[in-house]
Design an enzyme around this catalytic site. Structure first.
Site, PDB file in Angstrom:
ATOM      1  N   ARG A  39       0.845  -1.187   0.000  1.00 40.77           N
ATOM      2  CA  ARG A  39       0.000   0.000   0.000  1.00 40.77           C
ATOM      3  C   ARG A  39       0.882   1.239   0.000  1.00 40.77           C
ATOM      4  NH1 ARG A  39      -4.486   1.603   4.435  1.00 40.77           N
ATOM      5  NH2 ARG A  39      -2.662   1.939   5.731  1.00 40.77           N
ATOM      6  N   THR A  78      -0.926   7.697  -0.892  1.00 44.73           N
ATOM      7  CA  THR A  78      -2.218   7.611  -1.594  1.00 44.73           C
ATOM      8  C   THR A  78      -3.112   6.507  -1.037  1.00 44.73           C
ATOM      9  OG1 THR A  78      -1.415   5.986  -3.192  1.00 44.73           O
ATOM     10  CG2 THR A  78      -1.048   8.318  -3.732  1.00 44.73           C
ATOM     11  N   ASP A 125       0.868  -1.570  12.305  1.00 43.67           N
ATOM     12  CA  ASP A 125       1.220  -2.159  11.014  1.00 43.67           C
ATOM     13  C   ASP A 125       1.472  -3.656  11.211  1.00 43.67           C
ATOM     14  OD1 ASP A 125       2.869  -3.161   8.810  1.00 43.67           O
ATOM     15  OD2 ASP A 125       2.835  -1.090   8.120  1.00 43.67           O
ATOM     16  N   ASP A 155       4.852  -5.126   9.849  1.00 40.24           N
ATOM     17  CA  ASP A 155       6.005  -4.722  10.669  1.00 40.24           C
ATOM     18  C   ASP A 155       6.031  -5.483  11.984  1.00 40.24           C
ATOM     19  OD1 ASP A 155       7.039  -2.971   8.845  1.00 40.24           O
ATOM     20  OD2 ASP A 155       6.150  -1.177   9.748  1.00 40.24           O
TER      21      ASP A 155
HETATM   22  C1  PRP Z   1      -1.234  -3.881   4.867  1.00 43.23           C
HETATM   23  C2  PRP Z   1      -2.141  -5.059   5.176  1.00 43.23           C
HETATM   24  C3  PRP Z   1      -3.009  -5.134   3.947  1.00 43.23           C
HETATM   25  C4  PRP Z   1      -3.177  -3.676   3.597  1.00 43.23           C
HETATM   26  C5  PRP Z   1      -4.517  -3.210   4.088  1.00 43.23           C
HETATM   27  O1  PRP Z   1      -0.221  -4.281   4.027  1.00 43.23           O
HETATM   28  O2  PRP Z   1      -1.427  -6.237   5.446  1.00 43.23           O
HETATM   29  O3  PRP Z   1      -2.441  -5.852   2.881  1.00 43.23           O
HETATM   30  O4  PRP Z   1      -2.134  -2.953   4.263  1.00 43.23           O
HETATM   31  O5  PRP Z   1      -4.768  -1.904   3.681  1.00 43.23           O
HETATM   32  P1  PRP Z   1      -5.904  -1.537   2.637  1.00 43.23           P
HETATM   33  O6  PRP Z   1      -7.120  -2.291   3.017  1.00 43.23           O
HETATM   34  O7  PRP Z   1      -6.049  -0.052   2.796  1.00 43.23           O
HETATM   35  O8  PRP Z   1      -5.416  -1.915   1.262  1.00 43.23           O
HETATM   36  P2  PRP Z   1       0.951  -3.318   3.533  1.00 43.23           P
HETATM   37  O9  PRP Z   1       0.604  -2.758   2.199  1.00 43.23           O
HETATM   38  O10 PRP Z   1       1.313  -2.355   4.610  1.00 43.23           O
HETATM   39  O11 PRP Z   1       2.148  -4.315   3.253  1.00 43.23           O
HETATM   40  P3  PRP Z   1       2.901  -5.376   4.199  1.00 43.23           P
HETATM   41  O12 PRP Z   1       2.003  -6.564   4.290  1.00 43.23           O
HETATM   42  O13 PRP Z   1       4.139  -5.652   3.434  1.00 43.23           O
HETATM   43  O14 PRP Z   1       3.172  -4.722   5.532  1.00 43.23           O
HETATM   44  N1  URA Z   2      -2.355  -1.988   7.306  1.00 47.90           N
HETATM   45  C1  URA Z   2      -1.926  -2.322   8.557  1.00 47.90           C
HETATM   46  O1  URA Z   2      -1.003  -3.146   8.710  1.00 47.90           O
HETATM   47  N2  URA Z   2      -2.531  -1.735   9.615  1.00 47.90           N
HETATM   48  C2  URA Z   2      -3.535  -0.860   9.476  1.00 47.90           C
HETATM   49  O2  URA Z   2      -4.065  -0.361  10.491  1.00 47.90           O
HETATM   50  C3  URA Z   2      -3.964  -0.508   8.172  1.00 47.90           C
HETATM   51  C4  URA Z   2      -3.348  -1.104   7.112  1.00 47.90           C
END
Ligand code: PRP
Ligand code: URA
Length: 213
Positions: free
Chosen positions: A108, A112, A204, A207
């Protein structure tokens, strides 16, 4: 928060709710957080697979012949959204060891909040499988929408989404775009903040599972 979404199933079980509360605590270690994601994955899978079709097989118990209930052998594919969805993978495979795994990579954009796709690897026969897309967080719903859309483009018809914490904004978005997709989650939280994070949420998820920050 009450659930006004017809496709949303909240797994409101004491073990799930307790484990989730420990995960929400910012002082929970990476090691404990990761272990809890795996444990909750199993408990959510229990609910998300409740409608798997059954058949019977004749077996001999030590006492008699018996028509024993067994899974009808419907084929399942789980689809973790990278990275955080990987946290669910082992727990699900513990319960459904014959499932195939498709990985879909997206991240994500922090400004944006739009998802960016970077990877997809899937079993050849995925169109004939029931599909369980998994990701701990459903925030805006952009990532889940993209994953569902890609699976539909591959011909998948029976798709479910398994989430740990969902925001109402994301559930509404997915319900409007994919009313055929049932969503299983541990909690429906209150709202998204100005940075697109779920409130109260758990931060997150990626993370916290992988110890990156
Ligand atoms: C996080 C989470 C989802 C997404 C949710 O992933 O694990 O995939 O955000 O957000 P949304 O519903 O607004 O799309 P992220 O993109 O942070 O990647 P990661 O799994 O590598 O931490
Ligand atoms: N992705 C995450 O990991 N946490 C949130 O709260 C939203 C998006």
């Amino acid at each position: 928060m009450s659930n006004q979404f017809p496709t949303l199933h909240i797994v409101d079980h004491p073990l799930v709710q307790h484990k989730l509360s420990v995960m929400r605590d910012k002082n929970t270690s990476v090691k404990d957080f990761r272990a809890l994601v795996g444990e909750i994955a199993m408990l959510l899978t229990y609910e998300a697979t409740r409608d798997l079709p059954m058949t019977t097989r004749t077996i001999e118990t030590p006492i008699c012949s018996y028509e024993a209930p067994v899974l009808a052998g419907k084929k399942l594919a789980i689809v973790p959204i990278l990275r955080a969805g990987l946290g669910f993978e082992d727990g699900i495979l513990t319960l459904v060891p014959s499932a195939r795994v498709a990985h879909i990579g997206m991240y994500r954009d922090e400004e944006t909040l739009e998802p960016h796709f970077y990877f997809l690897k899937y079993p050849k026969d995925i169109a004939g499988r029931d599909v369980l897309i998994v990701d701990p967080m459903l925030a805006t719903g952009g990532s889940a929408d993209m994953a569902i859309t890609k699976m539909k483009e591959l011909g998948c018809k029976n798709i479910k989404l398994m989430i740990l914490v969902a925001a109402p904004e994301g559930v509404k978005f997915i319900y409007e775009r994919h009313p055929d997709v049932d969503i299983y989650c541990a909690a429906l939280d209150d709202h998204l903040n100005e940075n697109g994070y779920i409130v109260p949420g758990l931060g997150d998820a990626g993370d916290r599972i992988f110890g990156t920050k």
